[in-house]
Scaffold this motif. Structure first.
Motif, PDB file in Angstrom:
ATOM      1  N   VAL A  65       0.833  -1.210   0.000  1.00  0.00           N
ATOM      2  CA  VAL A  65       0.000   0.000   0.000  1.00  0.00           C
ATOM      3  C   VAL A  65       0.864   1.256   0.000  1.00  0.00           C
ATOM      4  CG1 VAL A  65      -1.625   1.369   1.372  1.00  0.00           C
ATOM      5  CG2 VAL A  65      -2.033  -1.066   1.023  1.00  0.00           C
ATOM      6  N   VAL A  66       1.877   1.276   0.870  1.00  0.00           N
ATOM      7  CA  VAL A  66       2.772   2.444   0.932  1.00  0.00           C
ATOM      8  C   VAL A  66       3.485   2.631  -0.403  1.00  0.00           C
ATOM      9  CG1 VAL A  66       4.841   3.396   2.023  1.00  0.00           C
ATOM     10  CG2 VAL A  66       3.097   2.293   3.425  1.00  0.00           C
ATOM     11  N   ALA A  67       3.995   1.538  -0.976  1.00  0.00           N
ATOM     12  CA  ALA A  67       4.670   1.631  -2.270  1.00  0.00           C
ATOM     13  C   ALA A  67       3.704   2.118  -3.352  1.00  0.00           C
ATOM     14  CB  ALA A  67       5.242   0.263  -2.659  1.00  0.00           C
ATOM     15  N   GLY A  68       2.458   1.617  -3.307  1.00  0.00           N
ATOM     16  CA  GLY A  68       1.460   2.042  -4.284  1.00  0.00           C
ATOM     17  C   GLY A  68       1.114   3.508  -4.145  1.00  0.00           C
ATOM     18  N   ILE A  69       0.986   4.004  -2.903  1.00  0.00           N
ATOM     19  CA  ILE A  69       0.683   5.420  -2.681  1.00  0.00           C
ATOM     20  C   ILE A  69       1.785   6.300  -3.248  1.00  0.00           C
ATOM     21  CG2 ILE A  69       0.399   7.186  -0.902  1.00  0.00           C
ATOM     22  CD1 ILE A  69      -0.879   4.981   0.849  1.00  0.00           C
ATOM     23  N   VAL A  70       3.037   5.917  -2.981  1.00  0.00           N
ATOM     24  CA  VAL A  70       4.170   6.696  -3.503  1.00  0.00           C
ATOM     25  C   VAL A  70       4.167   6.677  -5.032  1.00  0.00           C
ATOM     26  CG1 VAL A  70       6.686   6.856  -3.611  1.00  0.00           C
ATOM     27  CG2 VAL A  70       5.566   6.297  -1.450  1.00  0.00           C
TER      28      VAL A  70
END
Length: 428
Positions: A220-225
């Protein structure tokens, strides 16, 4: 490590930037102090017990900046200001006079901001009354005399106004968007509590589920970035022009269209709206009329934070606000006019209205991808709760989305200040 530390050191070497960062940190400190000043007459032990058991109140506490669980003087948080901003932006599209004001530069924007501040006051008072009704129905607070109740409402309304003022101070004199940063500060301030609850639950549940959750959290964090940084580059050519003995133009550049033009604002707006039915329902269900009270209870049940209706409405609101805010911040007609004014054109597209239509065509489609991603992240915690059974982490997805997005936006603001002074930025 040097590449990370050097920009930070350079930021503090710059007097103006150092002043902005320190001012922002000081306002954070003031905010956290106010967040721990409780209003008298509330049983805090019962209140925290209720918050630990109620997902709706836990989510509301996150967006009040952690002030609601303490029932502090800022318990209402920034929700009234956010709702007032939504109302004014909607009215701008309806009333020509407000639309004219929005186009009159700095003076017009300041006038609309003033209207937003004035509208925040009655909204904060209404929400304060609703909060009192909610806590009274749960036995957290006793029935108060009219004078005491009035003083409580005035105190909570004043807390919202102070919080709004602190946010505007950060926006004007600090670094980044003040309202987003204060919500970020509240979420980060609640992290130790949420982490403690999560660890206690993980000890009792399957270890595999915790590993799955951490893996999905990383994705999720990687996708948000990735989504926040994704850009569609539209080529723009500038024709050669000769003025006197000099030749101008003849270059090719790119117009960057971000996949997520609106940033974290749609999530903040959507949460403020999707929480309203439950807040209003809790207040209305105390009315003696049995029919109205039953209808209010039905609304509260339907908008349970783990329910299908709540998550569907939340998902659709995020998509709607993403398009709405993108339409406000990016004007294809204006961009097309600027390109044409300086002799530019998009290859294969005629200048003027066809260019504006083409930009709108691209923006509509790339925004859909960004909006769907934001919506999925917003409701992902509910999906993960069903998949893993870890209920204490239900509020994590929205909080992570806001934290990561605000950090990225703030880092870009600091980087812009550094680049103005020929320093190497954070994101290189």
């Amino acid at each position: 490590m040097n590449k990370i530390l050097t920009p930070i050191i350079n930021a503090f070497k710059t007097r103006e930037l150092r002043r902005k960062i320190l001012l922002t940190a000081f306002i954070f400190l003031v905010f956290r102090i106010f967040a721990h000043i409780p209003i008298p007459g509330v049983n805090l032990i019962k209140l925290r017990s209720l918050f630990s058991q109620n997902e709706f109140l836990g989510l509301l506490d996150i967006f009040s900046g952690g002030t609601l669980a303490n029932f502090s003087v800022m318990a209402v948080g920034l929700n009234p200001y956010i709702n007032a901003s939504i109302i004014l932006q909607l009215l701008t599209m309806v009333f020509p006079r407000l639309e004219e004001l929005s186009k009159e530069g700095e003076w017009g924007r300041e006038k609309i901001n003033q209207y937003t501040r004035l509208l925040t006051v009655p909204l904060a008072a209404i929400q304060s009354l609703g909060m009192y009704a909610l806590l009274k129905s749960q036995g957290i607070i006793d029935i108060l005399p009219p004078i005491t109740l009035l003083s409580m409402i005035i105190t909570m309304t004043a807390g919202t106004i102070i919080l709004m003022w602190l946010g505007e101070l950060i926006s004007e004199y600090g670094v980044g968007n003040g309202i987003s940063l204060l919500i970020f500060a509240g979420i980060v301030g609640r992290l130790p509590v949420v982490a403690g609850q999560a660890i206690s639950v993980v000890n009792q549940e399957l270890f595999v589920n915790a590993i799955v959750f951490l893996f999905l959290g990383f994705l999720v964090v990687a996708g948000i970035v990735f989504i926040n940084e994704a850009v569609r580059q539209v080529p723009v050519h500038y024709a050669k022009r000769i003025r006197g003995n000099k030749m101008y133009g003849g270059t090719t550049t790119y117009l960057p269209l971000r996949l997520n033009q609106a940033g974290v604002i749609p999530i903040i707006f959507a949460v403020s709206i999707v929480l309203l039915p439950t807040l209003v329902g809790r207040f209305v269900e105390l009315i003696p009329n049995q029919f109205i009270a039953n209808f209010a209870r039905m609304i509260v049940t339907a908008f349970n934070t783990g329910g299908v209706i709540y998550n569907l409405v939340y998902f659709l609101l995020v998509i709607g606000f993403t398009y709405f805010y993108t339409a406000i911040t990016f004007n294809p007609q204006k961009i097309s006019g600027e390109i044409q004014k300086y002799g530019g054109f998009i290859p294969g597209i005629r200048p003027g209205s066809p260019t504006a239509s083409y930009l709108n065509y691209i923006l509509t489609r790339i925004t859909l991808a960004g909006a769907i991603f934001l919506g999925l992240v917003a409701i992902l915690p509910a999906i993960m709760k069903q998949a893993t059974g870890i209920s204490s982490l239900t509020i994590g997805g929205t909080g992570i989305l806001i934290v990561v997005s605000v950090v990225l936006e703030t880092v870009k603001a600091i980087e812009a200040q550094l680049l103005m002074r020929n320093y190497e930025g954070f994101l290189k």
